[in-house]
Every structure is written in structure tokens, then in C-alpha cells.
Write a protein that holds these residues in place. Structure first.
Motif, short mmCIF file in Angstrom:
data_model
loop_
_atom_site.label_atom_id
_atom_site.label_comp_id
_atom_site.label_asym_id
_atom_site.label_seq_id
_atom_site.Cartn_x
_atom_site.Cartn_y
_atom_site.Cartn_z
N TYR A 1 0.83 -1.20 0.00
CA TYR A 1 0.00 0.00 0.00
C TYR A 1 0.87 1.25 0.00
N ARG A 2 1.96 1.20 0.75
CA ARG A 2 2.88 2.34 0.80
C ARG A 2 3.51 2.58 -0.57
N ASP A 3 3.87 1.50 -1.27
CA ASP A 3 4.48 1.63 -2.60
C ASP A 3 3.48 2.18 -3.61
N SER A 4 2.21 1.82 -3.47
CA SER A 4 1.20 2.36 -4.39
C SER A 4 1.03 3.86 -4.14
N LEU A 5 1.16 4.28 -2.89
CA LEU A 5 1.10 5.70 -2.56
C LEU A 5 2.26 6.44 -3.21
N ARG A 6 3.45 5.87 -3.13
CA ARG A 6 4.61 6.47 -3.78
C ARG A 6 4.37 6.63 -5.28
N ASP A 7 3.77 5.62 -5.90
CA ASP A 7 3.51 5.68 -7.34
C ASP A 7 2.52 6.80 -7.68
N VAL A 8 1.52 6.99 -6.83
CA VAL A 8 0.56 8.08 -7.05
C VAL A 8 1.25 9.43 -6.92
N LEU A 9 2.07 9.59 -5.90
CA LEU A 9 2.77 10.86 -5.70
C LEU A 9 3.66 11.18 -6.90
N THR A 10 4.35 10.17 -7.40
CA THR A 10 5.21 10.36 -8.57
C THR A 10 4.38 10.74 -9.79
N PHE A 11 3.24 10.07 -9.94
CA PHE A 11 2.36 10.29 -11.08
C PHE A 11 1.84 11.72 -11.13
N VAL A 12 1.31 12.20 -10.01
CA VAL A 12 0.71 13.54 -10.03
C VAL A 12 1.78 14.64 -10.04
N ALA A 13 2.98 14.35 -9.53
CA ALA A 13 4.05 15.36 -9.52
C ALA A 13 4.45 15.74 -10.94
N ALA A 14 4.23 14.83 -11.89
CA ALA A 14 4.59 15.10 -13.28
C ALA A 14 3.67 16.14 -13.92
N ASP A 15 2.48 16.36 -13.33
CA ASP A 15 1.51 17.32 -13.88
C ASP A 15 0.87 18.13 -12.76
N ARG A 16 1.69 18.73 -11.93
CA ARG A 16 1.17 19.44 -10.76
C ARG A 16 0.19 20.54 -11.13
N GLY A 17 0.49 21.28 -12.19
CA GLY A 17 -0.41 22.37 -12.59
C GLY A 17 -1.80 21.87 -12.88
N LEU B 1 -2.77 14.12 -0.54
CA LEU B 1 -2.46 14.23 -1.96
C LEU B 1 -2.59 15.69 -2.42
N GLU B 2 -3.61 16.37 -1.92
CA GLU B 2 -3.77 17.78 -2.28
C GLU B 2 -2.61 18.61 -1.73
N ALA B 3 -2.17 18.29 -0.50
CA ALA B 3 -1.03 19.00 0.08
C ALA B 3 0.24 18.75 -0.74
N TRP B 4 0.40 17.53 -1.23
CA TRP B 4 1.56 17.18 -2.06
C TRP B 4 1.53 17.95 -3.38
N VAL B 5 0.35 18.01 -3.98
CA VAL B 5 0.20 18.73 -5.25
C VAL B 5 0.53 20.21 -5.06
N ASP B 6 0.14 20.78 -3.92
CA ASP B 6 0.38 22.20 -3.67
C ASP B 6 1.83 22.50 -3.30
N SER B 7 2.60 21.46 -3.00
CA SER B 7 4.00 21.66 -2.62
C SER B 7 4.90 21.63 -3.84
N GLN B 8 6.19 21.80 -3.59
CA GLN B 8 7.18 21.70 -4.65
C GLN B 8 8.08 20.48 -4.44
N GLU B 9 7.70 19.60 -3.53
CA GLU B 9 8.53 18.44 -3.22
C GLU B 9 8.58 17.47 -4.39
N THR B 10 9.69 16.77 -4.49
CA THR B 10 9.85 15.80 -5.57
C THR B 10 10.24 14.41 -5.07
N ASP B 11 10.57 14.29 -3.80
CA ASP B 11 11.00 13.01 -3.25
C ASP B 11 9.79 12.19 -2.82
N ALA B 12 9.24 11.42 -3.76
CA ALA B 12 8.03 10.64 -3.48
C ALA B 12 8.30 9.52 -2.49
#
Length: 205
Positions: free
Chosen positions: A87-103, A166-177
Motif C-alpha cells: 500500500y505504501r508503494d502504491s502511494l509512492r507511485d501516485v505521488l510520482t504520477f501527479v508530480a509530473a503534472d502538478r499544474g 495528496l492535495e497537500a503534495w500537489v500544492d507543494s514543490q517536493e519531488t522526493d516521493a
């Protein structure tokens, strides 16, 4: 009941075309006419799927995230810590996925609960969270909800938390998923198994 193949085909065409267009055109600038022309789909057909391009985008991208968070666990074959790690790894994959299109995702979250990604994600994530709760209950995890009512409360809590972080991650500039996934996993309810337990270590680290 099986969906009409023509309906599925047009939905797939529209979603694929939208995926392609948002790479170069802001979502707000994509009209129904332009999307339909690019996809080769009639406007009447479009409105069978969604009332607006934004609505189609929310449905499409919520489904994408839902697929990334779909984890099939064999409760009798995996330990609770192994299941939590998946479950943790799937979360990492989601964070990576949305970071590619934050806007794009910032625009989709918006503020209107009736027309935002947050509402759609909540509906997608609650069944996923319910499955996770059931897995840990079946595995006999101490503290996991034992009644259906408590399990539903836990599922609602976990799904809502997922949308919020996820919304907080999208609003941030972090890249380390990877680091973010570990940090968010540590926020789970106390009974949720530690995904770090039993994790293989690398010599020299």
C-alpha cells in the motif's frame, strides 16, 4: 450488465485525447469542440460521458489514480507488514504520477466540492480503503476494526486522509516521493502495520 462497446470506445478515445492535450494546452482552454474534433467523437457522444471538459478530466484522472492505488493482497499469503508495504508503494507511485503534472492537478482540486478532484477521489478511494481494512482484519492485526460499522468509519477516515495529503503534495514543490510515502505512511492509524518492518536493508547504509 456489460457496457456498450461503442460507449467504452468513445470514452477511451476522449480520455486518451484529453491526456494528450493537457500536456500542451491548459485544461481551461480546451473546449468540448476542440476535444471532440481531436478525438474524432461527435459532441452528442461527448455529452453522454460528461457535462464539460472539466468534468471529464476529473472523472478520467480520478480513475487513473484509482488504478494506481488498486492493490490485490492475498491475506493468507502475505504478512501484515508486507501488505502495508505494498500500500505504501502504491502511494509512492501516485505521488510520482501527479508530480509530473502538478499544474493540472492543482486546477482539478479546485474549491467546489461538487466539481473537484477531491470529491471524485473520495468516492474512488473509499472502497480501496475498505478493502485494506478488511485485509488487516482478516490477518488478525491487533487494533484493526472488528465490526462492519467501525470498518466503514476507518475506511472513510483513511480515504479522506489520502485525499488531503495528496492535495497537500500537489500544492507543494517536493519531488522526493519515496520520502513522502514513508512520512505519510507514518500518519496512518496506530493499528496500521508498519511498512518498514522487515524491509530488507542494504549493507553500508
Amino acid at each position: 450488465m456489460r457496457e456498450d462497446p461503442r460507449f467504452v470506445r468513445s470514452r477511451t478515445l476522449l480520455a486518451g485525447t484529453l491526456h494528450r492535450l493537457v500536456r500542451t494546452v491548459p485544461l481551461a482552454e480546451i473546449s468540448v469542440s476542440a476535444l471532440c474534433q481531436e478525438a474524432g467523437v461527435h459532441r452528442t457522444t461527448f455529452y453522454r460521458h460528461a457535462g464539460s471538459v472539466r468534468e471529464l478530466a476529473i472523472t478520467t484522472f480520478a480513475a487513473d489514480i484509482g488504478e494506481l492505488t488498486t492493490v490485490t493482497i492475498a491475506p493468507d499469503a502475505e504478512s501484515p507488514h508486507e501488505a502495508a508495504r505494498r500500500y505504501r508503494d502504491s502511494l509512492r507511485d501516485v505521488l510520482t504520477f501527479v508530480a509530473a503534472d502538478r499544474g493540472l492537478y492543482r486546477a482539478l482540486f479546485g474549491s467546489d466540492a461538487h466539481d473537484s478532484l477531491a470529491g471524485a477521489l473520495g468516492a474512488v478511494m473509499r472502497p480501496q480503503a475498505r478493502k485494506a481494512v478488511q485485509v488487516f482484519r482478516r490477518q488478525g492485526v491487533a487494533g484493526a476494526p472488528t465490526s462492519d460499522h467501525a470498518g466503514e468509519e476507518a475506511a472513510a477516515f483513511i480515504a479522506g486522509a489520502f485525499v488531503g495529503v495528496l492535495e497537500a503534495w500537489v500544492d507543494s514543490q517536493e519531488t522526493d516521493a519515496e520520502a513522502a510515502a514513508d512520512r505519510i505512511s507514518a500518519l496512518m492509524p496506530g493499528w496500521w502495520p508498519d511498512p518498514r518492518a522487515g524491509r530488507p536493508t542494504t549493507l553500508g547504509r
